[in-house]
Design an enzyme around this catalytic site. Structure first.
Site, short mmCIF file in Angstrom:
data_model
loop_
_atom_site.label_atom_id
_atom_site.label_comp_id
_atom_site.label_asym_id
_atom_site.label_seq_id
_atom_site.Cartn_x
_atom_site.Cartn_y
_atom_site.Cartn_z
N ASP A 28 46.45 -78.59 -11.92
CA ASP A 28 46.75 -80.00 -11.64
C ASP A 28 47.92 -80.04 -10.65
OD1 ASP A 28 46.35 -82.90 -13.47
OD2 ASP A 28 47.92 -82.75 -11.96
N ILE A 29 47.79 -80.86 -9.65
CA ILE A 29 48.80 -80.91 -8.59
C ILE A 29 50.13 -81.53 -9.07
CG2 ILE A 29 48.29 -83.18 -7.53
CD1 ILE A 29 48.61 -79.88 -5.59
N GLU A 87 41.97 -91.80 -13.33
CA GLU A 87 42.41 -91.76 -11.94
C GLU A 87 41.32 -91.23 -11.01
OE1 GLU A 87 45.58 -89.17 -9.43
OE2 GLU A 87 46.20 -89.66 -11.47
N HIS A 92 36.59 -84.25 -15.79
CA HIS A 92 37.52 -83.12 -15.83
C HIS A 92 38.22 -83.05 -17.18
CE1 HIS A 92 39.67 -86.58 -14.04
NE2 HIS A 92 40.76 -86.15 -14.67
N HIS A 94 41.60 -81.66 -18.98
CA HIS A 94 42.96 -81.15 -18.81
C HIS A 94 43.20 -80.07 -19.87
CE1 HIS A 94 44.75 -84.53 -16.33
NE2 HIS A 94 43.70 -85.15 -16.82
P1 5GP Z 1 42.94 -88.58 -14.78
O1 5GP Z 1 41.74 -88.97 -13.93
O2 5GP Z 1 42.60 -87.53 -15.79
O3 5GP Z 1 43.57 -89.79 -15.41
O4 5GP Z 1 44.04 -87.97 -13.81
C1 5GP Z 1 43.68 -87.15 -12.72
C2 5GP Z 1 44.53 -85.90 -12.68
O5 5GP Z 1 44.17 -85.18 -11.51
C3 5GP Z 1 46.03 -86.16 -12.60
O6 5GP Z 1 46.69 -85.37 -13.58
C4 5GP Z 1 46.40 -85.76 -11.17
O7 5GP Z 1 47.68 -85.16 -11.08
C5 5GP Z 1 45.31 -84.78 -10.80
N1 5GP Z 1 44.95 -84.82 -9.38
C6 5GP Z 1 44.64 -85.95 -8.67
N2 5GP Z 1 44.33 -85.63 -7.40
C7 5GP Z 1 44.43 -84.28 -7.32
C8 5GP Z 1 44.23 -83.36 -6.24
O8 5GP Z 1 43.88 -83.72 -5.11
N3 5GP Z 1 44.41 -82.04 -6.51
C9 5GP Z 1 44.78 -81.60 -7.76
N4 5GP Z 1 44.95 -80.27 -7.92
N5 5GP Z 1 44.98 -82.44 -8.79
C10 5GP Z 1 44.82 -83.77 -8.58
#
Ligand code: 5GP
Length: 131
Positions: A28-29, A87, A92, A94
């Site tokens: 995760d970035i 987001e 995905h 975590h």
């Molecule tokens: P969620 O969709 O689970 O609420 O959050 C998306 C997760 O993906 C977040 O923790 C965010 O930091 C991570 N994320 C979003 N865009 C990118 C990206 O371009 N690269 C990486 N490695 N992680 C990402």
């Protein structure tokens, strides 16, 4: 193609932790802790619970192998698993090495790690996964 599908295809760079033909894992970035990893199917599907049973089972078994590798690389009490997907509209999981339940709080401030540190973390997990 969405951002995570592009990451899995290698069109957008990522810190690779594990892969097979069907699934891909990368850091995760914006990590909550060192070793915070995302596991995705290569194919584009938004909502994890729209996946067919067989695919979902294979996805979870792959995530399990990644979790074992994370725990070996980053000793922790347990590796926690969370699915939000609020987001990024690409399914995905975590995986987060936990010392306590506080490590799973997505409202926590995120770590800011250098590219070198991120590469080192991903390499450690990749090495364990490849054993
Ligand atoms: P969620 O969709 O689970 O609420 O959050 C998306 C997760 O993906 C977040 O923790 C965010 O930091 C991570 N994320 C979003 N865009 C990118 C990206 O371009 N690269 C990486 N490695 N992680 C990402």
């Amino acid at each position: 193609m969405g951002i995570f599908a592009k990451i899995a295809a290698g069109e957008i760079p990522s810190y690779k932790c594990a892969e097979n033909d069907e699934f891909y894992a990368f850091l995760d970035i914006n990590p909550l802790v060192k070793g915070h990893t995302l596991v995705i199917p290569r194919r584009e599907v938004d909502y994890i619970f729209d996946m067919e049973d067989d695919e979902l089972a294979r996805f979870e078994v792959f995530a399990k192998k990644v979790a074992v590798a994370i725990k070996a690389a980053f000793p922790c009490v347990k590796v926690g698993q969370a699915v939000l997907g609020l987001e990024v509209p690409h399914a995905h999981i975590h995986l987060i090495p936990m010392q306590s339940e506080k490590d799973m709080n997505f409202a926590n401030p995120k770590l800011s790690l250098s590219a070198e540190e991120m590469q080192e973390i991903a390499s450690k997990i990749y090495q364990e996964f490849s054993k």
